[in-house]
Design a protein around this motif. Sequence first.
Motif, PDB file in Angstrom:
ATOM      1  N   TYR A 225      -7.941  -7.557 -13.042  1.00  0.00           N
ATOM      2  CA  TYR A 225      -8.724  -8.316 -12.076  1.00  0.00           C
ATOM      3  C   TYR A 225      -7.894  -8.599 -10.822  1.00  0.00           C
ATOM      4  N   ALA A 226      -6.643  -8.993 -11.024  1.00  0.00           N
ATOM      5  CA  ALA A 226      -5.770  -9.269  -9.884  1.00  0.00           C
ATOM      6  C   ALA A 226      -5.505  -8.011  -9.065  1.00  0.00           C
ATOM      7  N   VAL A 227      -5.324  -6.874  -9.738  1.00  0.00           N
ATOM      8  CA  VAL A 227      -5.086  -5.619  -9.020  1.00  0.00           C
ATOM      9  C   VAL A 227      -6.299  -5.239  -8.177  1.00  0.00           C
ATOM     10  N   VAL A 228      -7.481  -5.329  -8.757  1.00  0.00           N
ATOM     11  CA  VAL A 228      -8.688  -4.996  -8.001  1.00  0.00           C
ATOM     12  C   VAL A 228      -8.884  -5.972  -6.837  1.00  0.00           C
ATOM     13  N   GLN A 229      -8.613  -7.245  -7.081  1.00  0.00           N
ATOM     14  CA  GLN A 229      -8.731  -8.246  -6.013  1.00  0.00           C
ATOM     15  C   GLN A 229      -7.739  -7.965  -4.887  1.00  0.00           C
ATOM     16  N   LEU A 230      -6.507  -7.626  -5.233  1.00  0.00           N
ATOM     17  CA  LEU A 230      -5.496  -7.310  -4.222  1.00  0.00           C
ATOM     18  C   LEU A 230      -5.835  -6.043  -3.449  1.00  0.00           C
ATOM     19  N   LEU A 231      -6.362  -5.044  -4.141  1.00  0.00           N
ATOM     20  CA  LEU A 231      -6.773  -3.823  -3.446  1.00  0.00           C
ATOM     21  C   LEU A 231      -7.899  -4.106  -2.464  1.00  0.00           C
ATOM     22  N   SER A 232      -8.840  -4.910  -2.880  1.00  0.00           N
ATOM     23  CA  SER A 232      -9.946  -5.271  -1.987  1.00  0.00           C
ATOM     24  C   SER A 232      -9.426  -5.989  -0.749  1.00  0.00           C
ATOM     25  N   GLN A 233      -8.541  -6.942  -0.951  1.00  0.00           N
ATOM     26  CA  GLN A 233      -7.979  -7.687   0.175  1.00  0.00           C
ATOM     27  C   GLN A 233      -7.115  -6.787   1.058  1.00  0.00           C
ATOM     28  N   ALA A 234      -6.374  -5.849   0.463  1.00  0.00           N
ATOM     29  CA  ALA A 234      -5.530  -4.940   1.235  1.00  0.00           C
ATOM     30  C   ALA A 234      -6.372  -4.026   2.118  1.00  0.00           C
ATOM     31  N   VAL A 235      -7.468  -3.515   1.585  1.00  0.00           N
ATOM     32  CA  VAL A 235      -8.347  -2.664   2.395  1.00  0.00           C
ATOM     33  C   VAL A 235      -8.956  -3.470   3.535  1.00  0.00           C
ATOM     34  N   TYR A 236      -9.352  -4.685   3.248  1.00  0.00           N
ATOM     35  CA  TYR A 236      -9.912  -5.558   4.286  1.00  0.00           C
ATOM     36  C   TYR A 236      -8.884  -5.814   5.386  1.00  0.00           C
ATOM     37  N   GLU A 237      -7.661  -6.154   5.006  1.00  0.00           N
ATOM     38  CA  GLU A 237      -6.602  -6.394   5.989  1.00  0.00           C
ATOM     39  C   GLU A 237      -6.268  -5.130   6.777  1.00  0.00           C
ATOM     40  N   LEU A 238      -6.304  -3.977   6.118  1.00  0.00           N
ATOM     41  CA  LEU A 238      -6.043  -2.712   6.807  1.00  0.00           C
ATOM     42  C   LEU A 238      -7.095  -2.448   7.874  1.00  0.00           C
ATOM     43  N   VAL A 239      -8.341  -2.693   7.553  1.00  0.00           N
ATOM     44  CA  VAL A 239      -9.414  -2.506   8.531  1.00  0.00           C
ATOM     45  C   VAL A 239      -9.225  -3.465   9.701  1.00  0.00           C
TER      46      VAL A 239
END
Length: 100
Positions: A16-30
């Motif tokens: 869950y933490a990995v998926v949450q971090l990936l989601s946040q990382a993609v958002y920050e990248l955009v």
Amino acid sequence: MIKPGLTFLAAYLVLYAVVQLLSQAVYELVIRVTGGESYSWWMAVLPIVRFATALVYQPMFIVLLAVTFHRCLLTLRGKANRAPAVIRIPSAQREVADAG
């Protein structure tokens, strides 16, 4: 095979933490790639960016929950099949039940 317990809970929380971090990382990248715009532009575009990242990662959360729920149901079904068919009443309670 992994059983619902402490190990399974830890694995679920890590995933869950990995998926949450990936989601946040993609958002920050955009945000970083499209940075430098005015405030009004961000007020219009930011909900779209949030929706796009949620559209990609929300199914992963749902699948993770579905796998967890399925695993717990299989364990409960196994425990139900091993349960005794007859419920035994201790003798002290049987005397009270017969007297009443």
